[in-house]
Write a protein that holds these residues in place. Sequence first.
Motif, PDB file in Angstrom:
ATOM      1  N   GLU A   1      -8.390  45.960   3.320  1.00 57.92           N
ATOM      2  CA  GLU A   1      -7.793  46.929   4.306  1.00 57.92           C
ATOM      3  C   GLU A   1      -8.799  47.154   5.436  1.00 57.92           C
ATOM      4  N   ILE A   2     -10.064  47.102   5.273  1.00 60.63           N
ATOM      5  CA  ILE A   2     -10.902  46.868   6.559  1.00 60.63           C
ATOM      6  C   ILE A   2     -10.582  45.890   7.295  1.00 60.63           C
ATOM      7  N   VAL A   3     -10.491  44.693   6.516  1.00 60.97           N
ATOM      8  CA  VAL A   3     -10.297  43.367   7.537  1.00 60.97           C
ATOM      9  C   VAL A   3      -8.790  43.484   8.263  1.00 60.97           C
ATOM     10  N   SER A   4      -7.677  44.298   7.533  1.00 58.33           N
ATOM     11  CA  SER A   4      -6.683  44.390   8.221  1.00 58.33           C
ATOM     12  C   SER A   4      -6.719  45.347   9.516  1.00 58.33           C
ATOM     13  N   VAL A   5      -7.696  46.222   9.538  1.00 55.57           N
ATOM     14  CA  VAL A   5      -7.850  47.114  10.642  1.00 55.57           C
ATOM     15  C   VAL A   5      -8.593  46.364  11.819  1.00 55.57           C
ATOM     16  N   TRP A   6      -9.556  45.621  11.309  1.00 57.11           N
ATOM     17  CA  TRP A   6     -10.232  44.859  12.169  1.00 57.11           C
ATOM     18  C   TRP A   6      -9.426  44.121  13.019  1.00 57.11           C
ATOM     19  N   LYS A   7      -8.705  43.135  12.108  1.00 60.84           N
ATOM     20  CA  LYS A   7      -7.716  42.117  12.725  1.00 60.84           C
ATOM     21  C   LYS A   7      -6.774  42.941  14.011  1.00 60.84           C
ATOM     22  N   TYR A   8      -6.226  43.965  13.288  1.00 63.85           N
ATOM     23  CA  TYR A   8      -5.342  44.838  14.468  1.00 63.85           C
ATOM     24  C   TYR A   8      -6.109  45.234  15.862  1.00 63.85           C
ATOM     25  N   LEU A   9      -7.261  45.974  15.418  1.00 60.02           N
ATOM     26  CA  LEU A   9      -8.121  46.147  16.770  1.00 60.02           C
ATOM     27  C   LEU A   9      -8.414  45.159  17.720  1.00 60.02           C
ATOM     28  N   HIS A  10      -8.764  44.095  16.883  1.00 59.95           N
ATOM     29  CA  HIS A  10      -9.175  42.711  17.912  1.00 59.95           C
ATOM     30  C   HIS A  10      -8.056  42.407  18.383  1.00 59.95           C
ATOM     31  N   HIS A  11      -6.994  42.225  18.079  1.00 60.29           N
ATOM     32  CA  HIS A  11      -5.767  41.822  18.798  1.00 60.29           C
ATOM     33  C   HIS A  11      -5.110  42.768  19.879  1.00 60.29           C
ATOM     34  N   ASN A  12      -5.240  44.112  19.518  1.00 62.47           N
ATOM     35  CA  ASN A  12      -4.774  45.127  20.306  1.00 62.47           C
ATOM     36  C   ASN A  12      -5.511  46.244  21.163  1.00 62.47           C
ATOM     37  N   LYS A  13      -7.036  45.877  21.082  1.00 66.10           N
ATOM     38  CA  LYS A  13      -7.783  46.787  21.523  1.00 66.10           C
ATOM     39  C   LYS A  13      -7.590  47.098  23.237  1.00 66.10           C
ATOM     40  N   LYS A  14      -7.041  46.157  23.948  1.00 63.89           N
ATOM     41  CA  LYS A  14      -6.748  46.374  25.119  1.00 63.89           C
ATOM     42  C   LYS A  14      -5.475  47.335  25.380  1.00 63.89           C
ATOM     43  N   SER A  15      -4.737  47.692  24.229  1.00 63.81           N
ATOM     44  CA  SER A  15      -3.378  48.284  24.616  1.00 63.81           C
ATOM     45  C   SER A  15      -3.647  49.827  24.601  1.00 63.81           C
ATOM     46  N   PHE A  16      -4.965  50.360  24.222  1.00 62.93           N
ATOM     47  CA  PHE A  16      -5.005  51.808  23.992  1.00 62.93           C
ATOM     48  C   PHE A  16      -6.358  52.076  24.868  1.00 62.93           C
ATOM     49  N   ASP A  17      -6.044  53.739  25.298  1.00 62.68           N
ATOM     50  CA  ASP A  17      -7.229  54.229  25.971  1.00 62.68           C
ATOM     51  C   ASP A  17      -8.124  54.918  25.021  1.00 62.68           C
ATOM     52  N   LEU A  18      -7.615  55.286  24.103  1.00 56.27           N
ATOM     53  CA  LEU A  18      -8.365  56.089  22.811  1.00 56.27           C
ATOM     54  C   LEU A  18      -7.958  55.689  21.536  1.00 56.27           C
ATOM     55  N   VAL A  19      -8.938  55.680  20.539  1.00 51.95           N
ATOM     56  CA  VAL A  19      -8.846  55.519  19.311  1.00 51.95           C
ATOM     57  C   VAL A  19      -9.363  56.546  18.553  1.00 51.95           C
ATOM     58  N   HIS A  20      -8.349  57.334  17.857  1.00 47.10           N
ATOM     59  CA  HIS A  20      -9.093  58.685  17.160  1.00 47.10           C
ATOM     60  C   HIS A  20      -8.932  58.361  15.687  1.00 47.10           C
ATOM     61  N   ASN A  21     -10.155  57.986  15.306  1.00 47.21           N
ATOM     62  CA  ASN A  21     -10.381  57.504  13.756  1.00 47.21           C
ATOM     63  C   ASN A  21     -10.725  58.742  12.787  1.00 47.21           C
ATOM     64  N   PHE A  22      -9.652  58.837  11.815  1.00 39.33           N
ATOM     65  CA  PHE A  22      -9.695  59.740  10.822  1.00 39.33           C
ATOM     66  C   PHE A  22     -10.163  59.044   9.546  1.00 39.33           C
ATOM     67  N   GLY A  23     -10.305  57.928   9.532  1.00 37.35           N
ATOM     68  CA  GLY A  23     -10.252  56.913   8.359  1.00 37.35           C
ATOM     69  C   GLY A  23     -12.053  56.517   8.225  1.00 37.35           C
TER      70      GLY A  23
END
Length: 340
Positions: free
Chosen positions: A71-93
């Motif tokens: 699951e950690i790797v899944s999130v890392w991949k998503y953030l790597h590919h989409n980090k320029k799509s957001f202004d804020l990441v609010h992490n509760f995980g």
Amino acid sequence: MKILLIMDPGIPVPPMLYGGHERLVYLFAEEYHRLGHEVTLLAGPDSYCNGTTITFGTNDLERSNATKNKEIVSVWKYLHHNKKSFDLVHNFGRLIYLLPILNGNLKKLMTYGRPVSRKGIKLFTTLPNRNLLFTACSNYCVSTGNVAGSWNTVYNAIDFSRYEVNDVLNFNMPLMFLGRLDKIKGVHTAIEVAKATGNNLILAGNVSHTSDNLAYFKTLIEPQIDGEQIRYVGPLNDLQKNNYLRQSKALLFPIEWDEPFGLVMIEAMACGTPVIAFKRGSVPEVVQEGVNGFVVQDKAGMVKKTSELAKIDRLRCRQNAESRFDVKVIASEYLSLVNG
């Protein structure tokens, strides 16, 4: 603003029954959306919100460490590919989810609702990082992790519009206990208080399947449930919770651990129902003495305060809590942190 909210898999967002943190994430996703922000939710299967939902992982609280690592790797991949799509990441995980964006310009809120791993905080803050803010749900919870980095207290929230207030106290109303029926939640003390004061008691919540807590329920709690003075009504959905709480004279919160917040306290207050709680964890921050309940040291204090509930104005109890803990108030606090 384009906002990504992250929550661990295990329970869907929002949850059907148990799942306080998952319910919080859903509330904030909906409130951010209502305010006009573009919201994406990254959470376990069957999750949804009024924005975009991306699901990952497995909904199983007892899943293996190997599964959690995937699951950690899944999130890392998503953030790597989409980090320029957001202004804020609010992490509760998990904090480790943020590793790929730790030193990026993207604004990051890391929110805790449980005692914090100081080791993890020390490690992450030694790494190059930018625009990272830590929040926790009470001053007490902040104190468990505030060893490095920038910290703020932002309390938990509920949607008060979903709770109906009952401003009339009736002598025949029962007391109520709502939460996991575990020893550290003090279920046995709630029963003892009800018997000592001659009150009926409604027990609500799920029975834990861990061997020690299941044995606790089977040997100490279940034999005292008689269906008359002591009633067990099982886990409750939001509608049932509302109905039972508003018909209770007080919520008993005799915790035996330092609980970081305790959403059930403000759920009771939203119904006008005061809380009598042990002075542990965040309780002195949430319960305002004589306004929305009483803070006591022990069972004797809890017994005494059950006879003083007429001193509480149930409508004022609701209004006070709403001004401090409604989702609109708390979401605004989060956004103020990142907007300076």
